[in-house]
Write an enzyme that holds these catalytic residues in place. Sequence first.
Site, PDB file in Angstrom:
ATOM      1  N   GLU A   1       0.820  -1.301   0.063  1.00  0.00           N
ATOM      2  CA  GLU A   1       0.725  -0.071  -0.068  1.00  0.00           C
ATOM      3  C   GLU A   1       0.951   1.227  -0.491  1.00  0.00           C
ATOM      4  OE1 GLU A   1      -2.666  -0.007   3.371  1.00  0.00           O
ATOM      5  OE2 GLU A   1      -2.465   2.148   3.482  1.00  0.00           O
TER       6      GLU A   1
ATOM      7  N   ARG B   1       0.225  11.173   1.520  1.00  0.00           N
ATOM      8  CA  ARG B   1       0.154  11.446   2.338  1.00  0.00           C
ATOM      9  C   ARG B   1       1.471  12.164   1.962  1.00  0.00           C
ATOM     10  NH1 ARG B   1       1.055   7.606   6.907  1.00  0.00           N
ATOM     11  NH2 ARG B   1      -0.984   6.209   6.661  1.00  0.00           N
TER      12      ARG B   1
ATOM     13  N   THR C   1      -5.354   5.824   2.683  1.00  0.00           N
ATOM     14  CA  THR C   1      -5.155   6.867   3.224  1.00  0.00           C
ATOM     15  C   THR C   1      -6.105   8.046   2.297  1.00  0.00           C
ATOM     16  OG1 THR C   1      -2.609   7.289   4.512  1.00  0.00           O
ATOM     17  CG2 THR C   1      -4.284   9.117   5.071  1.00  0.00           C
TER      18      THR C   1
ATOM     19  N   LYS D   1      -9.748  -3.053   8.184  1.00  0.00           N
ATOM     20  CA  LYS D   1      -8.511  -2.783   8.331  1.00  0.00           C
ATOM     21  C   LYS D   1      -8.859  -1.851  10.067  1.00  0.00           C
ATOM     22  CE  LYS D   1      -5.364   1.352   8.735  1.00  0.00           C
ATOM     23  NZ  LYS D   1      -3.926   2.099   8.154  1.00  0.00           N
TER      24      LYS D   1
HETATM   25  C1  3PG Z   1      -0.518   3.432   8.092  1.00  0.00           C
HETATM   26  O1  3PG Z   1      -1.466   3.493   7.649  1.00  0.00           O
HETATM   27  O2  3PG Z   1       0.410   4.576   8.315  1.00  0.00           O
HETATM   28  C2  3PG Z   1      -0.181   2.456   9.481  1.00  0.00           C
HETATM   29  O3  3PG Z   1      -0.864   2.147  10.219  1.00  0.00           O
HETATM   30  C3  3PG Z   1       1.332   2.123   9.522  1.00  0.00           C
HETATM   31  O4  3PG Z   1       1.892   1.849  11.379  1.00  0.00           O
HETATM   32  P1  3PG Z   1       3.273   1.586  11.874  1.00  0.00           P
HETATM   33  O5  3PG Z   1       4.347   2.655  10.728  1.00  0.00           O
HETATM   34  O6  3PG Z   1       2.907   2.052  13.407  1.00  0.00           O
HETATM   35  O7  3PG Z   1       3.199   0.740  10.996  1.00  0.00           O
END
Ligand code: 3PG
Length: 213
Positions: free
Chosen positions: A45, A49, A73, A133
Site C-alpha cells: 500500500e 500522504r 489514506t 482495517k
Molecule cells: C498507517 O496507516 O500509516 C499504518 O497504520 C502504519 O503503522 P506503522 O507505521 O506503525 O506500521
Amino acid sequence: MTATPSPMRAILQRTPVMPILTLHEAQWAGDLAQALVRGGITVFEVVMRTPQSVAALRAMREATPEAWIGMGTLMTAEDVHTAIQAGAKFGVSPGLTPELAAAIAATAFPFLPGVATASEVMQARAWGLKELKYFPAQGAVGAGWIKDMSGVFPDVLFCPTGGIRPPDIPAYLKLPNCCTVGGSWVVPAELLKDRDWVGITALAQQASAFATP
Ligand code: 3PG
C-alpha cells in the site's frame, strides 16, 4: 461448496504482511517495488500522504505489473477516483465516511476501510464492506479485539495496522478472522533513504515467511 472470496478478501489472502509505504520520491519507487517482490511480497500500500504518492504508485505498477498495489489514506470521493485513475488495485482508508462509502459503492474498486469499534464494523457491513482495517491496532486493544469480534461478526476479515512489529504478528495471524497485518517496518525510512534494496528484500523475506507456520 466454498464461496468465492470478494476481490478485497482475495487480495488480503495473497500476503501475511502488507507493507505500508510513505514515498517522498517517485524516482526510486520502481526499484523499491522490485525489491519487495524479490522478497516474496506482492501486495503493498502506498499512502496518499505525499505529493509524490500518485507518481510513485504509477512507477511501481510499471516496474512490477505482477504486484497488487493499493493506495492508502483515501479520505474523499475525489481520492477514490485519483487512486483508480492511477491504477491502484485496491484502496485503504483509516476510517469510513458516508461520502467515501457511497463513492466506493458506485465502483467495483476493492476497498479496506478502517474501524476501531463494533458500531463502525456494523456501519461498514451495512455498506457491504466486510474486509476491514483495524486501526490503530497496537495503540488500542490489539489482537484481543479482533478475537472478540470473531463471534459477533464471523463474516468479517480484519487487517490490523498501526504499531505492529514482527514479534506482534503471530498473535494476529493465528486468528481465523485475520490473515494479513499491515505495517511500515518492512521499509524503514533509513533503508529507503540509502536505497538499500538488498536490506529491504531481506525484510520482505522476513515478512513473507510469516505465511509458513
Ligand atoms: C498507517 O496507516 O500509516 C499504518 O497504520 C502504519 O503503522 P506503522 O507505521 O506503525 O506500521
